[in-house]
Design a protein around this motif. Sequence first.
Motif, PDB file in Angstrom:
ATOM      1  N   ARG A 246    -135.691 -32.821  90.248  1.00 36.75           N
ATOM      2  CA  ARG A 246    -136.460 -32.955  88.981  1.00 36.75           C
ATOM      3  C   ARG A 246    -136.911 -33.689  88.504  1.00 36.75           C
ATOM      4  NH1 ARG A 246    -132.539 -30.317  85.173  1.00 36.75           N
ATOM      5  NH2 ARG A 246    -133.286 -32.009  83.629  1.00 36.75           N
TER       6      ARG A 246
ATOM      7  N   ARG B 157    -131.942 -42.834  91.036  1.00 37.24           N
ATOM      8  CA  ARG B 157    -132.538 -41.455  90.246  1.00 37.24           C
ATOM      9  C   ARG B 157    -133.216 -42.760  89.232  1.00 37.24           C
ATOM     10  NH1 ARG B 157    -130.346 -36.720  90.915  1.00 37.24           N
ATOM     11  NH2 ARG B 157    -131.922 -35.634  89.079  1.00 37.24           N
TER      12      ARG B 157
ATOM     13  N   ASP C 131    -132.528 -36.821  82.782  1.00 36.88           N
ATOM     14  CA  ASP C 131    -132.251 -36.954  84.676  1.00 36.88           C
ATOM     15  C   ASP C 131    -132.833 -36.758  86.057  1.00 36.88           C
ATOM     16  OD1 ASP C 131    -129.810 -37.058  86.424  1.00 36.88           O
ATOM     17  OD2 ASP C 131    -129.426 -35.579  86.407  1.00 36.88           O
TER      18      ASP C 131
ATOM     19  N   GLN D  82    -133.591 -40.510  79.066  1.00 38.19           N
ATOM     20  CA  GLN D  82    -132.179 -40.458  79.324  1.00 38.19           C
ATOM     21  C   GLN D  82    -132.148 -39.504  79.621  1.00 38.19           C
ATOM     22  OE1 GLN D  82    -131.609 -42.555  75.570  1.00 38.19           O
ATOM     23  NE2 GLN D  82    -131.700 -44.630  76.430  1.00 38.19           N
ATOM     24  N   GLN D  83    -131.933 -38.654  78.525  1.00 36.33           N
ATOM     25  CA  GLN D  83    -132.021 -36.934  78.995  1.00 36.33           C
ATOM     26  C   GLN D  83    -132.595 -36.436  79.999  1.00 36.33           C
ATOM     27  OE1 GLN D  83    -133.155 -34.893  75.403  1.00 36.33           O
ATOM     28  NE2 GLN D  83    -131.575 -36.318  73.490  1.00 36.33           N
TER      29      GLN D  83
ATOM     30  N   ASP E 200    -135.073 -36.903  88.919  1.00 29.99           N
ATOM     31  CA  ASP E 200    -135.171 -37.809  90.084  1.00 29.99           C
ATOM     32  C   ASP E 200    -136.655 -38.776  90.607  1.00 29.99           C
ATOM     33  OD1 ASP E 200    -132.717 -36.263  92.350  1.00 29.99           O
ATOM     34  OD2 ASP E 200    -134.215 -34.521  90.863  1.00 29.99           O
TER      35      ASP E 200
ATOM     36  N   ARG F 120    -133.930 -44.273  85.600  1.00 31.87           N
ATOM     37  CA  ARG F 120    -132.650 -44.598  84.768  1.00 31.87           C
ATOM     38  C   ARG F 120    -133.637 -45.589  84.102  1.00 31.87           C
ATOM     39  NH1 ARG F 120    -131.826 -47.379  89.427  1.00 31.87           N
ATOM     40  NH2 ARG F 120    -131.554 -49.704  89.574  1.00 31.87           N
TER      41      ARG F 120
END
Length: 398
Positions: free
Chosen positions: A2, A372, A87, A84-85, A89, A374
């Motif tokens: 992602r 990931r 997610d 935030q939405q 990598d 964040r």
Amino acid sequence: MRIGIVCPFSFDAPGGVQFHVRDLAEELTTRGHVVSVLAPADEDTEVPDYVVPAGGSIPIPYNGSVARVTFGPVAGAKLRRWVQQGDFDLLHLHEPMNPSLSMLALWVADGPVVGTFHSSMERSRALQAVSPVVGPMLEKLTARIAVSEEARRTLVQHLGGDAVVVPNGVYVDRFAGAPTDPRWTGTDERPTVAFLGRLDEPRKGLPVLAAAVPAVLARVPGARFLVAGRGDAEDERALLATAGESVEFLGGVSDAEKAALFASVDAYVAPQTGGESFGIVLVEAMSAGTLVVASDIPAFQAVLDGGAHGRLFRRGDSDSLAHALVDVLSDRSAARELAARGAVAARRYDWSTVTDQILAVYEMAMSTTHARVREDPRSRTMFGRLRAATTGGEDAWV
């Protein structure tokens, strides 16, 4: 994987960086990755499904041109929700040191973050002034890419640090297989020369070409000059008007028309005077099998390998340009041989190759940061201060 990509410049008026982001996103998607692009764009602007509009933009002078960017608390709030939405990598930020969405993303995000640097500048007082402030932010980048040695030099000289060079990409076969257009196809008696760029940006070099046209026509009276691009250029139009039907202004052209133009003409001229870090349009013309005649700025010298894959002339020198054009239009056999070498060299810039190199950087970044993407909790303080400074509001976000 992602992948979140942040484009600093607006999709309302797309240019080189936006096209790079678009093509990279589509190539990554075809390889099975999930890609989301955050970019400035008005809500009514048509954008690909993978682009998330971040709102309207404002024009600012940038490196001899005008860039449309968005910055501030509203953009920051949209960016935070997107991170935030998503997610993700990994995040890939383009021009992260410009006051734009990319810089905001560098503040907000923590984890695997890759930055790509596109710009080339001889000197920049603005960058030198902000270097002590933004320099430490570079440490948040897990990996850095520069699209050329010129872009890398700008990064090292003005901001410190270093980057791996991964060039801009081109879908070579789209240009190699483009159909010719009889309106623009040259002949031995009437060879055609194309120019493409913003007409009202002096660094694109239209004044240099305009001054060279009379000398070319004196030696090759049948030559035709096709000038494509948007913008006003009253002085150059007036000068070129003396050439009569030998010069035609095409206005803005679509991607398909651009490919057909390159496939049809005998030579593409790139008279830029500076501010170029790569020269993607040179590679596009080379991919179509067109001979490139370009100024000898460092970025173009690199693409043409010092003249091995195209013809170079002295930057800003109309006489030198005229001499080069007369040579290539008069000796068609030598011109075709040089164009063929350019077409072979263009293959190194195909997106299939360039994406492999970018994915290698991604893998390195992810192996270095075992997490990931964040939200960086420190960014709340940064954004609170920004909000207070710009709106006079409280140090809070919702």
